[in-house]
Write an enzyme that holds these catalytic residues in place. Structure first.
Site, PDB file in Angstrom:
ATOM      1  CB  THR A   1      -7.040   8.780   1.097  1.00 34.90           C
ATOM      2  OG1 THR A   1      -7.922   7.717   0.757  1.00 34.90           O
ATOM      3  CG2 THR A   1      -6.425   8.471   2.447  1.00 34.90           C
TER       4      THR A   1
ATOM      5  CD  GLU B   1      -3.340  -0.298   1.615  1.00 30.84           C
ATOM      6  OE1 GLU B   1      -4.086   0.146   0.726  1.00 30.84           O
ATOM      7  OE2 GLU B   1      -3.576  -0.228   2.834  1.00 30.84           O
TER       8      GLU B   1
HETATM    9  N1  HSE Z   1      -6.751   5.434   8.940  1.00 28.20           N
HETATM   10  C1  HSE Z   1      -6.718   5.878   7.575  1.00 28.20           C
HETATM   11  C2  HSE Z   1      -7.453   7.203   7.475  1.00 28.20           C
HETATM   12  C3  HSE Z   1      -7.434   4.844   6.743  1.00 28.20           C
HETATM   13  O1  HSE Z   1      -8.523   7.311   8.055  1.00 28.20           O
HETATM   14  O2  HSE Z   1      -6.961   8.120   6.838  1.00 28.20           O
HETATM   15  C4  HSE Z   1      -7.362   5.139   5.296  1.00 28.20           C
HETATM   16  O3  HSE Z   1      -6.183   4.598   4.739  1.00 28.20           O
END
Ligand code: HSE
Length: 285
Positions: free
Chosen positions: A168, A120
């Protein structure tokens, strides 16, 4: 040929930002592998048009590289990318298990967590094992710098996936740099409550423990209709509602008897704000 299925996951669960994760029964990715002299990848299924097949740019290519396991790899996506349901993690986890077996590398599931997370990282720049760990180990996982703690758990959930995308990068961009001591104390209390709830398979404790006033409120602003969907789920009997991972998926915890009503309430609430969505009636497991 070897075929491995790896499930979608939901990270954070509100109070456990970058720490908690759960495996969901559905959806899932299916990965098929055959030995080859060099790695090739084909991708079909949900959102496959957005996923590169070049092994240097695909999570699974990085996993093959890390295990020194060149293969003809076919990925059938059940987990749509950019969903908040651990799409790339599911592919990475399935590939890690399949290639480990194909080449007899002898690594345990726990030992494959850093391999899949590394995959990843090579692709997305950051390695969050909070999705690959539950996809590989199932149940409820707690990821820290010291490793992964895992317990089996079984709690009904509805994962509702709107047809919108939240990157993200954007979702991480709104995470506050600091928090008040009061907010930290509340969050630790909620995280502890959630953990006890998972060990008891208790949807009430898990739902209560998902409350988070540090990260989640900022992220919900990126999801059209979030408040409306949350209210609808709670009215239909959800014991707690939060953003799944970085979003835009929304996770509702519940008793099995209310699952169907919650799923349709969430879809209807998204519909009311002009957003199509799909709800998975599934469970932590
Ligand atoms: N913990 C990470 C976030 C998960 O919430 O940004 C997504 O990769």
């Amino acid at each position: 040929m070897l075929t491995v299925r790896a499930p979608a996951t939901s990270a954070n669960l509100g109070s456990g930002f970058d720490v908690f994760g759960v495996a969901l029964g559905t959806p899932a990715d299916v990965v098929r592998v055959e030995r080859a002299s060099r790695t090739t990848i084909t991708v079909t299924g949900a959102g496959s048009q957005y996923i590169p097949e070049d092994p240097d740019k695909n999570t699974v290519g990085a996993v093959a590289e890390a295990l020194d396991a060149p293969a003809r790899i076919r990925i059938d996506k059940g987990v749509r990318p950019s969903s908040g349901l651990g799409s790339s993690a599911a592919s990475a986890a399935a590939a890690a298990v399949a290639l480990n077996e194909l080449y007899d590398r002898g690594r345990s599931r726990a030992e494959l967590v850093p391999v899949a997370a590394e995959g990843e990282a090579l692709v997305s720049g950051e390695a969050h094992a909070d999705n690959v760990a539950p996809s590989l180990l199932g149940g409820f996982t707690v990821v820290t710098d010291d490793g992964v703690t895992h317990v089996d758990a079984s709690v009904p959930v509805v994962a509702c996936l709107p047809d919108i995308s939240v990157s993200t990068r954007d979702a991480r961009g709104v995470v506050p740099d600091s928090a008040s001591m009061d907010a930290v104390v509340d969050t630790v209390g909620n995280a502890a409550t959630l953990t006890v709830g998972m060990t008891r398979n208790d949807p009430v404790l898990v739902g209560k423990g998902m409350e988070d006033e540090i990260v989640t409120p900022e992220r919900t602003k990126l999801i059209d209709g979030y408040e409306r969907v949350r209210e609808a789920a709670l009215e239909a009997g959800a014991t707690g509602v939060t953003v799944s991972g970085a979003g835009p998926g929304i996770l509702a915890v519940c008793h099995r008897r209310n699952q169907r009503a919650i799923a349709s309430a969430m879809v209807d609430a998204f519909d009311a704000v002009g957003v199509e969505s799909r709800a998975y009636q599934t469970a932590v497991g």
